[in-house]
Design a protein around this motif. Structure first.
Motif, PDB file in Angstrom:
ATOM      1  N   VAL A 209       4.867  -0.687  10.713  1.00 38.99           N
ATOM      2  CA  VAL A 209       4.987   0.240   9.583  1.00 38.99           C
ATOM      3  C   VAL A 209       6.423   0.441   9.593  1.00 38.99           C
ATOM      4  O   VAL A 209       7.088   0.395   8.351  1.00 38.99           O
ATOM      5  CB  VAL A 209       4.409   1.674   9.928  1.00 38.99           C
ATOM      6  N   LEU A 210       7.213   0.843  10.706  1.00 37.40           N
ATOM      7  CA  LEU A 210       8.726   0.888  10.420  1.00 37.40           C
ATOM      8  C   LEU A 210       9.558  -0.300   9.848  1.00 37.40           C
ATOM      9  O   LEU A 210      10.475   0.028   9.422  1.00 37.40           O
ATOM     10  CB  LEU A 210       9.225   1.323  11.736  1.00 37.40           C
ATOM     11  N   GLY A 211       8.918  -1.412  10.389  1.00 36.17           N
ATOM     12  CA  GLY A 211       9.300  -2.527   9.716  1.00 36.17           C
ATOM     13  C   GLY A 211       9.305  -2.541   8.413  1.00 36.17           C
ATOM     14  O   GLY A 211      10.326  -3.062   7.530  1.00 36.17           O
ATOM     15  N   GLY A 261       7.432  -7.155  15.694  1.00 38.39           N
ATOM     16  CA  GLY A 261       6.896  -6.255  14.989  1.00 38.39           C
ATOM     17  C   GLY A 261       7.323  -6.233  13.565  1.00 38.39           C
ATOM     18  O   GLY A 261       6.288  -5.806  12.514  1.00 38.39           O
ATOM     19  N   VAL A 262       8.687  -6.561  13.429  1.00 40.17           N
ATOM     20  CA  VAL A 262       9.362  -6.151  12.079  1.00 40.17           C
ATOM     21  C   VAL A 262       9.274  -7.404  11.324  1.00 40.17           C
ATOM     22  O   VAL A 262       9.410  -7.564   9.944  1.00 40.17           O
ATOM     23  CB  VAL A 262      10.849  -5.853  12.142  1.00 40.17           C
ATOM     24  N   ALA A 263       8.864  -8.613  11.790  1.00 39.69           N
ATOM     25  CA  ALA A 263       8.980 -10.017  11.238  1.00 39.69           C
ATOM     26  C   ALA A 263       7.817 -10.079   9.939  1.00 39.69           C
ATOM     27  O   ALA A 263       8.353 -10.429   8.818  1.00 39.69           O
ATOM     28  CB  ALA A 263       8.514 -11.107  12.150  1.00 39.69           C
ATOM     29  N   MET A 264       6.808  -9.549  10.188  1.00 39.89           N
ATOM     30  CA  MET A 264       5.729  -9.917   8.811  1.00 39.89           C
ATOM     31  C   MET A 264       5.961  -9.198   7.783  1.00 39.89           C
ATOM     32  O   MET A 264       6.088  -9.460   6.622  1.00 39.89           O
ATOM     33  CB  MET A 264       4.224  -9.518   9.447  1.00 39.89           C
ATOM     34  N   ALA A 504       5.844  -3.780  -0.732  1.00 39.92           N
ATOM     35  CA  ALA A 504       5.177  -4.841  -0.163  1.00 39.92           C
ATOM     36  C   ALA A 504       5.468  -4.646   1.633  1.00 39.92           C
ATOM     37  O   ALA A 504       4.463  -5.064   2.304  1.00 39.92           O
ATOM     38  CB  ALA A 504       5.619  -6.246  -0.626  1.00 39.92           C
ATOM     39  N   GLY A 505       6.675  -4.330   1.962  1.00 36.31           N
ATOM     40  CA  GLY A 505       6.529  -4.295   3.337  1.00 36.31           C
ATOM     41  C   GLY A 505       5.829  -3.210   4.082  1.00 36.31           C
ATOM     42  O   GLY A 505       5.148  -3.364   5.275  1.00 36.31           O
ATOM     43  N   VAL A 506       5.984  -2.014   3.407  1.00 34.59           N
ATOM     44  CA  VAL A 506       5.244  -0.961   3.902  1.00 34.59           C
ATOM     45  C   VAL A 506       3.934  -1.295   3.935  1.00 34.59           C
ATOM     46  O   VAL A 506       3.147  -0.908   4.943  1.00 34.59           O
ATOM     47  CB  VAL A 506       5.525   0.170   3.188  1.00 34.59           C
ATOM     48  N   LEU A 507       3.261  -1.537   2.894  1.00 35.30           N
ATOM     49  CA  LEU A 507       1.786  -2.223   2.899  1.00 35.30           C
ATOM     50  C   LEU A 507       1.404  -2.908   3.929  1.00 35.30           C
ATOM     51  O   LEU A 507       0.427  -2.873   4.642  1.00 35.30           O
ATOM     52  CB  LEU A 507       1.402  -2.543   1.329  1.00 35.30           C
ATOM     53  N   SER A 511      -1.223  -2.298   6.980  1.00 34.96           N
ATOM     54  CA  SER A 511      -2.440  -3.216   7.262  1.00 34.96           C
ATOM     55  C   SER A 511      -2.431  -3.921   8.734  1.00 34.96           C
ATOM     56  O   SER A 511      -3.254  -4.226   9.258  1.00 34.96           O
ATOM     57  CB  SER A 511      -2.672  -4.045   6.106  1.00 34.96           C
ATOM     58  N   ASN A 512      -1.051  -4.329   8.807  1.00 35.91           N
ATOM     59  CA  ASN A 512      -1.136  -5.280   9.986  1.00 35.91           C
ATOM     60  C   ASN A 512      -1.189  -4.439  11.292  1.00 35.91           C
ATOM     61  O   ASN A 512      -1.558  -4.738  12.264  1.00 35.91           O
ATOM     62  CB  ASN A 512       0.143  -5.889   9.911  1.00 35.91           C
ATOM     63  N   THR A 513      -0.712  -3.004  11.099  1.00 33.31           N
ATOM     64  CA  THR A 513      -0.996  -2.315  12.389  1.00 33.31           C
ATOM     65  C   THR A 513      -2.532  -2.151  12.614  1.00 33.31           C
ATOM     66  O   THR A 513      -3.149  -2.005  13.880  1.00 33.31           O
ATOM     67  CB  THR A 513      -0.486  -0.811  12.001  1.00 33.31           C
TER      68      THR A 513
END
Length: 564
Positions: A209-211, A261-264, A504-507, A511-513
């Motif tokens: 989420v932070l990413g 973790g920030v890549a996606m 988009a990044g936050v969403l 979801s990836n979390t």
């Protein structure tokens, strides 16, 4: 060369009425090269014919001016200025000689700036036309490379993201191979090996989420660049950390997870700004193919490197690749087309007309995001999808060994084949999705169809594993399951940019979390199930979650933008 403004009074008293001079006048007079069309008098001029001046006889504004612009004139073949018998009259007597000279002087001064403005306006007009048409094939490209090869600036960004994701999985899977000689050297128990393997996910969960928040606030270029550099340094330092002891190694692996973790979410932010909607599915599929290629290279190269150079070599060499990538990324990438000084004006216009490249959000509307069923559809379906994915990723070699009796080398080889299948089908699915969108199929329909294949395909092939007894049959089922799973790149994984490009990044981080949590819980649950049950029970749980995800996705997902 003469203009209408040179033939009209700037402020002449005509009929006793003071008429203001036109502010902007469209150029319609041009001198001919033939002597028959030249005029020996300033009061007589022969204009170009419609076919010579404009190449068409249709009615249209001169030089792009509208009929309402200052001094603008609509030109048709029947207009007086296109007939020699209707040559313009001399200036009315009321216009003084000084006024005529002043008007001619202004005209001469304004011709050059007007030409430059027209060239710029024409370029923007062509780009706008292409943007409205949803195609940039007609765009003129000012850059040398673009002009020679037809290469687009946005393709450079997509390619660099592909390489970043390839390095991401190369650095991730090398531990699964290197852990064997490491555990022998440091005399680790199976419990310690599991602890080392899981330490990566501790950091990976922290920055999902932070990413996304950082990418939406500071730009995808900065966040993805720092992320790759961060995990590459952590990878290169892994042998040093292992020599210092288990706690140092666990910290190094956790730091590596923080970087990856920030890549996606950062990549998703970048592509939402750079890739137009008609190209979105195939671009995402290509980037995610980098992960599959990274797994193939990591699993294929690591055993040979360890045999030739020792296990530390995989960390030193793979880590150095990311440092080199960071240097290239700093030079060639930009967070948005607006920030790129090297992109052509035409391509920028096309991208901005087909993406959301606006201002960065000042704050994240968490209540608004989490109150929508479409967001929760993505989150829940990401969990259902990744449960099966991580089981196949982490337990496939064990299944080959325990059920089919294959040795470690054969298990590693067969584990690579499903990733090869995914790299092919992911790009085919992306091409198919974009083709459907370009032909007028609703984005919502495309996303639902692609993700339905991504859920039903793996569910079907995993159900067949219960009836397979040969290695060839099991590998075929695994290839079918992961191959059709790759259609999710054009469904679930493309949907964040559809519903909220600005977030988009936050969403994706949200979801990836859930997806990473499914991987952690799925791996633990599989071990528990195998301790008390069979592999059939493992596959049945994954199949059930795939089917639940398909129902939720088709009921609540959408391809329409719901967040501005």
């Amino acid at each position: 060369m003469q203009t209408v403004s040179s033939l009209a009074p700037s402020a002449a008293a005509i009929g006793g009425v003071q008429r203001p001079a036109p502010v902007a006048v469209c150029r319609v007079w041009q001198q001919h090269g033939s002597s028959s069309s030249r005029s020996s008098s300033s009061n007589s001029s022969s204009p170009m014919s419609a076919s010579t001046s404009f190449g068409t006889s249709s009615s249209r504004p001169v030089n792009g001016c509208s009929s309402t612009c200052g001094g603008g004139t609509w030109v048709t073949p029947s207009s007086p200025i296109h007939s020699r018998s209707h040559a313009p009259a001399a200036l009315p007597p009321a216009a003084s000689a000084s006024q005529q000279q002043h008007s001619a002087h202004l005209t001469g001064q304004q011709q050059q700036p007007r030409r430059r403005r027209r060239r710029g306006e024409d370029a923007v007009a062509r780009a706008t036309f292409a943007a409205n048409a949803g195609d940039d094939d007609a765009l003129d490209r000012s850059g040398f490379v673009e002009g020679i090869t037809g290469w687009r600036r946005r393709w450079t960004v997509v390619l660099l993201c592909f390489v970043a994701f390839m390095l991401c999985n190369m650095d991730r899977v090398n531990m699964s191979v290197a852990i064997l000689p490491m555990s022998q050297q440091y005399e680790w128990s199976s419990k310690t090996v599991g602890l080392v393997q899981s330490s990566f996910f501790w950091g990976y969960l922290l920055t999902q989420v932070l990413g996304g928040i950082w990418a939406d606030r500071f730009g995808g270029k900065l966040v993805l660049g720092i992320g790759v550099l961060w995990w590459s340094l952590a990878t290169a330092l892994t042998p040093v950390a292992a020599s210092l002891g288990l706690p140092a190694l666990l910290v190094a692996r956790c730091l590596m997870g923080i970087g990856e973790g920030v890549a996606m979410p950062a990549m998703n932010n970048m592509l939402s700004k750079w890739v137009p909607v008609p190209e979105r599915s195939r671009s995402l599929a290509l980037v995610y193919t980098g992960m599959f290629v990274g797994s193939i290279l990591g699993l294929g190269l690591s055993p040979h490197m360890i045999a030739a150079l020792g296990w530390p070599s995989v960390f030193y060499i793979f880590g150095s690749f990311g440092i080199v990538w960071f240097g290239v990324w700093r030079v060639l990438a930009a967070s948005t087309p607006r920030d790129d000084p090297d992109i052509s004006k035409e391509e920028k216009t096309y991208i901005l007309a087909n993406t959301s490249s606006g201002s960065k959000p000042r704050s994240i509307p968490w209540g608004k995001l989490l109150s929508r069923k479409e967001v929760w559809a993505i989150i829940v379906c990401h969990f259902c999808h990744n449960w099966g994915v991580f089981i196949l990723l982490t337990w496939m070699p064990t299944y080959y060994n325990q059920v089919l009796g294959l040795d470690i080398m054969s298990s590693g080889l067969f584990s690579v084949l499903p990733w090869v299948t995914m790299s092919v089908t992911a790009n085919f699915g992306g091409w198919l999705a974009d083709t459907m969108v370009s032909r007028g199929v609703a984005v919502t329909t495309v996303r639902k169809v692609m993700q339905s294949v991504g859920f039903l395909g793996p569910a079907f092939f995993l159900s067949q594993l219960n009836h397979v007894t040969s290695a060839a049959g099991a590998v075929a089922c695994m290839m079918g399951a992961q191959g059709l799973d790759a259609f999710s790149q054009s469904g679930l994984y493309s949907n964040h940019q559809d519903i909220g490009p600005k977030y988009a990044g936050v969403l994706l981080g949200l979801s990836n979390t859930a997806g990473v949590l499914a991987g952690v819980l799925g791996s633990l649950a599989t071990g528990h199930i195998l301790a008390h049950g069979t592999w059939s029970d493992v596959w049945n749980v994954a199949i059930a979650l795939y089917l639940v995800g398909m129902v939720i996705w088709n009921l609540f997902s959408t391809g329409e933008r719901i967040f501005d």
